[in-house]
Design a protein around this motif. Sequence first.
Motif: not given
Length: 316
Positions: A123-131, A151-157, A229-238
């Motif tokens: 899965i690659v997830a695409i999120a806009h704004s409040m998502a 399986p998660l391969a990446g995020l698009i923000i 947010f800082p701790d959440i973002a820092a934990s993301i590895s993809v």
Amino acid sequence: MTDSSSKFQPFTLTLANSATLTGRSYTPSGAGKKNQPLLVLLHGGGCHAGYYDVDEDHTAAATAHALQIPVVSINRPCYLGTSSLFPLPENSSFHRETGRLEHSYIFPALWKTFGLPNNCSAIVAIAHSMANPGLLVAASLHAEGGNPEYPLAGLIISGWGCRRNSDSQEFWIKLSEDEHKQNRHIVMLSDPKYRTTDDKMRLCLPEQTVEPPPEEAEECVIGPWAKHFPDIAASISVPVMYAVGEHDWLWEGTFDNAREFAAFFKNCTRFDGSVVQGAPHAIEWSYYAAGWYARCFGFAIEVATHLTVMKESPFR
């Protein structure tokens, strides 16, 4: 609530926790190639699954068809038939519960229903704004391990950032709630003087607008999101791909904003950040939609392929 020529088809799923998930999906006839991702699309506040499928010029289906990639656009929790999150558990929040639901139930169900049958690699997830807050929570939970069910391969923000647009804040603070709704076209497409899109897109706003749960915005404006947010973002590895429109009405469309946002993702294996010149908050509704979708799908194919290659490599 979408164009009559749409390739997307509506769906309803019952999740493992008995909640309901609604949305729309499109699987091209040639899908099933090795290393292809399943793209999961998450709309912003006050929108719905049709955000990614407005008309033939502003739809993810065009790029999905060209590249033969399956796509799923969901109605997020509390939107258009998808079950509510309320009442929220004590000591939790709207976006934390959204992320937990996405990680534990929504993404596993989408993977089993659309990913595995179409031979997708991840899965690659695409999120806009409040998502975005909910998706970031889901990705941080996925990074914790524990044998995730997808399986998660990446995020698009996009439509998010660290620096709020000071001009828009000064503008909005003077308006009543009704005036906010009347000026939603400016939030999504910016001041008409910037010529970010066709006039017809402004006429689409009524059918593309639904009432959002107020808690999702309150958590980010007056709530604890900035603190967590800082701790959440820092934990993301993809890998993460990020973009903000030059004329985003909510966030600063600047390289400084993009660089500041990127700095929080200290442990992701790849970060692509940019400013889309000339684009508004809703890049997908602008003149730049086709180019943006091409870039999103290209990134998704790259990271899904890399995930597969690394799994198959004898040196790993």
